[in-house]
Design a protein around this motif. Structure first.
Motif, short mmCIF file in Angstrom:
data_model
loop_
_atom_site.label_atom_id
_atom_site.label_comp_id
_atom_site.label_asym_id
_atom_site.label_seq_id
_atom_site.Cartn_x
_atom_site.Cartn_y
_atom_site.Cartn_z
N LEU A 1 0.83 -1.21 0.00
CA LEU A 1 0.00 0.00 0.00
C LEU A 1 0.86 1.26 0.00
N THR A 2 1.96 1.22 0.74
CA THR A 2 2.86 2.37 0.79
C THR A 2 3.52 2.62 -0.56
N VAL A 3 4.00 1.57 -1.20
CA VAL A 3 4.65 1.70 -2.50
C VAL A 3 3.66 2.18 -3.56
N VAL A 4 2.45 1.62 -3.54
CA VAL A 4 1.43 2.02 -4.50
C VAL A 4 1.09 3.51 -4.34
N SER A 5 1.05 3.98 -3.10
CA SER A 5 0.76 5.39 -2.85
C SER A 5 1.84 6.30 -3.44
N ILE A 6 3.09 5.90 -3.30
CA ILE A 6 4.19 6.71 -3.85
C ILE A 6 4.13 6.69 -5.38
N VAL A 7 3.86 5.52 -5.96
CA VAL A 7 3.73 5.43 -7.41
C VAL A 7 2.58 6.30 -7.91
N ALA A 8 1.50 6.31 -7.16
CA ALA A 8 0.35 7.15 -7.54
C ALA A 8 0.72 8.62 -7.52
N CYS A 9 1.54 9.02 -6.56
CA CYS A 9 2.01 10.41 -6.52
C CYS A 9 2.85 10.74 -7.75
N LEU A 10 3.73 9.81 -8.14
CA LEU A 10 4.54 10.01 -9.34
C LEU A 10 3.66 10.11 -10.59
N LEU A 11 2.63 9.27 -10.65
CA LEU A 11 1.72 9.30 -11.79
C LEU A 11 0.98 10.63 -11.85
N LEU A 12 0.54 11.11 -10.69
CA LEU A 12 -0.14 12.40 -10.64
C LEU A 12 0.79 13.52 -11.11
N LEU A 13 2.04 13.46 -10.70
CA LEU A 13 3.00 14.47 -11.12
C LEU A 13 3.23 14.43 -12.62
N TRP A 14 3.31 13.23 -13.17
CA TRP A 14 3.53 13.08 -14.62
C TRP A 14 2.36 13.65 -15.41
N ILE A 15 1.15 13.41 -14.93
CA ILE A 15 -0.05 13.90 -15.63
C ILE A 15 -0.10 15.41 -15.62
N THR A 16 0.19 15.99 -14.46
CA THR A 16 0.11 17.45 -14.35
C THR A 16 1.27 18.16 -15.04
N ALA A 17 2.34 17.42 -15.34
CA ALA A 17 3.53 18.04 -15.94
C ALA A 17 3.49 18.04 -17.46
N ARG A 18 2.43 17.50 -18.04
CA ARG A 18 2.39 17.39 -19.50
C ARG A 18 2.10 18.72 -20.19
N GLY A 19 1.84 19.77 -19.41
CA GLY A 19 1.60 21.08 -20.01
C GLY A 19 0.13 21.43 -19.98
N LYS A 20 -0.26 22.29 -20.87
CA LYS A 20 -1.64 22.76 -20.88
C LYS A 20 -2.58 21.68 -21.39
N THR A 21 -3.80 21.73 -20.90
CA THR A 21 -4.83 20.84 -21.40
C THR A 21 -5.49 21.48 -22.61
N VAL B 1 8.73 16.54 -6.28
CA VAL B 1 9.76 15.54 -6.57
C VAL B 1 10.66 15.32 -5.36
N ILE B 2 11.07 16.43 -4.73
CA ILE B 2 11.94 16.33 -3.55
C ILE B 2 11.23 15.56 -2.43
N THR B 3 9.93 15.82 -2.28
CA THR B 3 9.16 15.11 -1.24
C THR B 3 9.13 13.61 -1.51
N ILE B 4 8.95 13.22 -2.75
CA ILE B 4 8.90 11.79 -3.10
C ILE B 4 10.26 11.14 -2.89
N VAL B 5 11.32 11.84 -3.31
CA VAL B 5 12.67 11.29 -3.11
C VAL B 5 12.97 11.14 -1.63
#
Length: 306
Positions: free
Chosen positions: A16-36, A69-73
């Motif tokens: 559950l802990t690992v999945v939560s961190i991966v979900a945070c990375l996924l959220l970051l990737w989605i929001t970093a793609r630029g404008k919608t 990113v720093i928080t996840i690392v």
């Protein structure tokens, strides 16, 4: 994480802990793609509230993304170093128990010079030292008052330490022994050995008669012969045995309740009590001061000489 009783829960928490961190990375990737994609030419998303509030179609600030990113690392490094992934102990092997023990050892080291002036003194002399007794009282409040009460007078099933009645002896050495090693008292169920339920009631009245309590003299006389089953611990005279912790039944001190029914319940069901050992919790010097304080509660120590 030693409370896990099966490996499943350890794996569950870690997963559950690992999945939560991966979900945070996924959220970051989605929001970093630029404008919608926008349906408007004014750089808004088309969402409007209260007639004139429009949501701008800007990407996430880069400073915010880097903080994320720093928080996840940091979280990954933390989980490698400290417990957090199920039963994994972490590379540093840190535990709250270890932290506590280290703090206790440091405190004992700092307090050693203070206690050194007390260890060589006899209980009778030390009991008259106001400073030592103030320390003893604090030790008592922190370690003993939970069961024996702040006034040390105990309660039902917890001995009164302020009187002169002692199950195992009230000498300074015996008190130190009790605090250091603890005590395990056991009164086994004796109804079968005594006889019928009426025999048990008769013995209860005989026990009451030993301390001149209200009783039925006829029943007490009948119970006297059955008391032999109890005499192995309490003695034929009922005065108890401090070597075994068997209470004196001829005084007016009742640890587990007084009266016919209380005694019948004791004979029928028995009782087990435990005084936990303090040797692993307190130092020898602390036990010496604490034992002196307890001894002083039932005695009148002479004032210390100036």
């Amino acid at each position: 994480m030693s409370d896990f009783n099966t490996e499943f829960w350890s794996v569950y928490v870690a997963g559950l802990t690992v999945v939560s961190i991966v979900a945070c990375l996924l959220l970051l990737w989605i929001t970093a793609r630029g404008k919608t994609p926008s349906a408007t030419a004014d750089n808004t998303t088309g969402h409007v509230w209260d007639d004139d509030l429009r949501e701008m179609n800007n990407p996430m600030p880069r400073w915010w993304m880097w903080l994320f990113v720093i928080t996840i690392v940091f979280s990954l490094l933390y989980l490698v170093a400290y417990p957090g992934l199920g039963s994994y102990q972490g590379e540093l092997r840190w535990t709250t128990r270890g932290e506590y023990d280290a703090e206790v050892q440091q405190a004992n080291k700092e307090l050693a010079p203070l206690y050194a002036q007390f260890t060589a003194r006899k209980t009778e002399d030390l009991a008259g030292d106001a400073n030592a007794m103030a320390i003893g009282e604090r030790l008592f409040m922190n370690n003993c008052a939970q069961c024996h009460g702040s006034d040390a007078r105990g309660s039902k099933s917890f001995p009164n330490l302020a009187d002169a009645d002692w199950l195992y002896g009230g000498s300074p050495d015996k008190i130190r022994e009790t605090i250091t090693q603890g005590r395990k008292g056991l009164m086994p169920p004796m109804a079968a050995a005594v006889g019928t339920p009426e025999d048990v009631r008769n013995v209860a009245h005989y026990v009451l008669s030993l301390s001149n309590g209200p009783h039925d003299s006829v029943r007490a006389q009948l119970g006297k012969t059955k008391f032999t089953a109890c005499a192995a611990c309490h003695g034929m005279d009922g005065k108890g045995n401090q070597a075994m912790g068997a209470p004196n039944l001829t005084d007016d001190v009742w640890l587990h309740g007084w009266g016919e029914q209380a005694i019948v319940n004791m004979i029928t069901a028995g009782k087990a009590n435990e005084m936990p050992a303090q040797a692993g919790k307190l130092t020898d010097a602390q036990i010496h001061v604490l034992a002196t304080y307890v001894w002083s509660l039932g005695n009148k120590p002479a004032p210390a000489k100036p």
